[in-house]
Design a protein around this motif. Structure first.
Motif, short mmCIF file in Angstrom:
data_model
loop_
_atom_site.label_atom_id
_atom_site.label_comp_id
_atom_site.label_asym_id
_atom_site.label_seq_id
_atom_site.Cartn_x
_atom_site.Cartn_y
_atom_site.Cartn_z
N ARG A 1 1.07 -0.82 -0.02
CA ARG A 1 0.32 0.04 -0.43
C ARG A 1 1.08 1.12 0.57
O ARG A 1 1.78 1.54 1.39
CB ARG A 1 -1.11 0.20 1.25
CG ARG A 1 -2.27 0.59 1.70
CD ARG A 1 -2.62 0.62 3.05
NE ARG A 1 -4.07 2.26 3.02
CZ ARG A 1 -4.79 2.18 2.83
NH1 ARG A 1 -5.15 1.13 1.90
NH2 ARG A 1 -5.90 3.26 2.95
N HIS B 1 -3.33 18.63 2.37
CA HIS B 1 -3.68 19.16 3.53
C HIS B 1 -2.85 17.86 4.61
O HIS B 1 -2.44 16.75 4.05
CB HIS B 1 -5.37 18.91 4.17
CG HIS B 1 -5.54 17.62 3.30
ND1 HIS B 1 -5.06 16.99 2.30
CD2 HIS B 1 -5.87 16.15 4.13
CE1 HIS B 1 -5.91 15.37 2.10
NE2 HIS B 1 -6.03 15.08 3.82
N PHE C 1 2.11 5.44 -1.54
CA PHE C 1 1.42 6.65 -1.92
C PHE C 1 2.63 7.56 -1.81
O PHE C 1 3.99 7.59 -1.10
CB PHE C 1 0.82 7.46 -0.92
CG PHE C 1 0.95 7.21 0.46
CD1 PHE C 1 0.89 8.19 1.22
CD2 PHE C 1 1.01 6.51 1.86
CE1 PHE C 1 1.90 8.33 2.53
CE2 PHE C 1 1.56 6.79 3.07
CZ PHE C 1 1.68 7.93 3.36
N TYR D 1 4.12 4.56 8.38
CA TYR D 1 4.27 4.79 7.33
C TYR D 1 5.52 4.51 7.27
O TYR D 1 7.20 5.69 8.07
CB TYR D 1 3.80 6.73 6.91
CG TYR D 1 2.67 6.64 7.04
CD1 TYR D 1 2.00 5.80 6.45
CD2 TYR D 1 2.27 7.88 7.47
CE1 TYR D 1 0.53 5.67 6.48
CE2 TYR D 1 0.90 7.94 7.46
CZ TYR D 1 0.18 6.85 6.94
OH TYR D 1 -1.35 7.37 7.02
N PHE E 1 -1.91 9.48 -4.16
CA PHE E 1 -2.68 7.94 -3.35
C PHE E 1 -2.32 6.58 -4.33
O PHE E 1 -3.64 7.08 -5.30
CB PHE E 1 -4.10 7.69 -2.45
CG PHE E 1 -4.66 6.47 -1.82
CD1 PHE E 1 -3.11 6.19 -0.56
CD2 PHE E 1 -4.53 5.72 -2.18
CE1 PHE E 1 -3.54 5.08 -0.22
CE2 PHE E 1 -4.86 4.01 -1.00
CZ PHE E 1 -4.48 3.53 -0.18
N THR F 1 0.03 14.13 1.77
CA THR F 1 -0.14 13.62 0.83
C THR F 1 -0.14 13.84 -0.98
O THR F 1 -1.11 15.01 -1.36
CB THR F 1 -1.79 12.23 0.63
OG1 THR F 1 -1.72 11.53 1.71
CG2 THR F 1 -1.67 11.32 -0.69
N SER G 1 -3.13 15.55 7.35
CA SER G 1 -4.81 15.34 8.84
C SER G 1 -4.09 14.91 10.18
O SER G 1 -2.22 14.12 10.20
CB SER G 1 -5.04 13.72 8.29
OG SER G 1 -5.03 13.44 6.48
N ARG H 1 -8.34 11.20 12.43
CA ARG H 1 -9.00 10.52 11.55
C ARG H 1 -10.31 9.96 12.55
O ARG H 1 -10.26 10.01 13.71
CB ARG H 1 -8.10 9.39 10.88
CG ARG H 1 -7.17 9.77 10.48
CD ARG H 1 -7.01 8.30 9.82
NE ARG H 1 -5.14 9.12 8.99
CZ ARG H 1 -5.16 9.64 8.09
NH1 ARG H 1 -6.47 10.25 6.84
NH2 ARG H 1 -4.46 9.51 7.64
N HIS I 1 1.89 14.00 7.51
CA HIS I 1 2.55 14.45 5.88
C HIS I 1 1.31 14.94 4.71
O HIS I 1 -0.18 14.72 5.24
CB HIS I 1 3.03 12.89 5.03
CG HIS I 1 1.36 11.58 5.57
ND1 HIS I 1 0.87 11.31 6.21
CD2 HIS I 1 0.88 11.64 3.79
CE1 HIS I 1 0.12 10.65 5.63
NE2 HIS I 1 0.04 11.18 4.26
P1 2AM Z 1 -5.32 11.86 4.03
O1 2AM Z 1 -4.14 12.28 3.28
O2 2AM Z 1 -6.12 12.79 3.63
O3 2AM Z 1 -4.44 11.34 5.03
C1 2AM Z 1 -1.79 6.92 3.45
O4 2AM Z 1 -3.51 6.11 3.44
C2 2AM Z 1 -2.04 8.33 2.40
O5 2AM Z 1 -3.18 8.31 1.51
C3 2AM Z 1 -3.20 9.17 4.17
O6 2AM Z 1 -2.50 10.43 4.77
C4 2AM Z 1 -4.58 8.68 3.53
O7 2AM Z 1 -5.44 10.00 3.76
C5 2AM Z 1 -4.40 9.42 1.99
N1 2AM Z 1 -5.49 8.64 1.25
C6 2AM Z 1 -5.73 9.29 0.03
N2 2AM Z 1 -6.88 8.46 -1.02
C7 2AM Z 1 -6.81 7.99 -0.14
C8 2AM Z 1 -7.85 6.59 0.15
N3 2AM Z 1 -8.54 5.92 -1.22
N4 2AM Z 1 -7.68 5.85 1.03
C9 2AM Z 1 -6.80 5.76 1.74
N5 2AM Z 1 -5.47 6.91 2.04
C10 2AM Z 1 -5.78 7.69 1.21
#
Ligand code: 2AM
Length: 176
Positions: A6, A125, A8, A166, A48, A45, A127, A130, A43
């Motif tokens: 998984r 952004h 990103f 991560y 993804f 993103t 996060s 959650r 972080h």
């Molecule tokens: P975020 O950027 O809003 O925090 C790793 O999972 C990162 O990828 C997370 O930071 C997450 O959200 C982002 N992300 C973006 N699309 C996603 C998805 N469909 N599923 C999970 N994580 C996703």
């Protein structure tokens, strides 16, 4: 056959900024706001990728190495809550073009390699929480921390002993 990972692409936050953000979060939100994101996991993103094969990973790693992105700086001066996804975040009111271009090129390469991309516009952004699905009292402003982006990275998302971690797999510098 190799397992899928998984992955990103993201911008990291320097350790000092992570500490400031965590302290500010503790001072400004009640504990029941949601599930706090660990300091080391803060972080932005960029794209993804989801669970992808080693072949796709190699293709996207090659592409990332050819991107000629530029350094940029931004202010973390915005804050919000997305109840649908349960995310409380900090971001920027003025996203630099270099950031938007970097995310756009990574997202389009990801899509071309079969990684589903959200149809929602890119909204950079960090996060903070959650599972924040109930109403949240949002502080009026963040301290407006500056963030200098000099590289971007590929991360693996791991779930170990009940925690998300991560792991940075590779970083690429951004130029002048
Ligand atoms: P975020 O950027 O809003 O925090 C790793 O999972 C990162 O990828 C997370 O930071 C997450 O959200 C982002 N992300 C973006 N699309 C996603 C998805 N469909 N599923 C999970 N994580 C996703």
């Amino acid at each position: 056959m190799s397992a899928e990972r998984r992955l990103f692409f993201a911008l990291s936050l320097p350790a000092k900024l992570q500490k400031h953000v965590i302290q500010w979060r503790a001072d400004n939100f009640p504990a029941e706001t949601g599930r706090p994101v660990a300091a080391a996991n803060l972080h932005i993103t960029l794209a993804f990728l989801g669970e992808i094969s080693a072949i796709k990973e190699a293709a996207l790693t090659r592409v990332a190495g050819r991107i000629q992105g530029q350094k940029f700086s931004l202010q973390l001066d915005d804050i919000g809550h997305w109840p649908g996804s349960g995310v409380v975040w900090i971001g920027t009111k003025r996203a630099p073009n270099a950031l938007l271009q970097l995310a756009s090129v990574l997202r389009s390469h990801a899509a071309r390699n079969g990684c589903h991309q959200s149809t929602l516009p890119f909204h950079p952004h960090v996060s903070l929480y959650r599972s924040a699905t109930r109403p949240v009292a949002i502080p009026p402003a963040t301290p407006g921390w500056p963030l200098e982006a000099t590289e971007f990275s590929l991360y693996e998302s791991l779930f170990e002993r009940g925690r998300t971690r991560y792991r940075c797999l590779q970083s690429w510098p951004l130029g002048e």
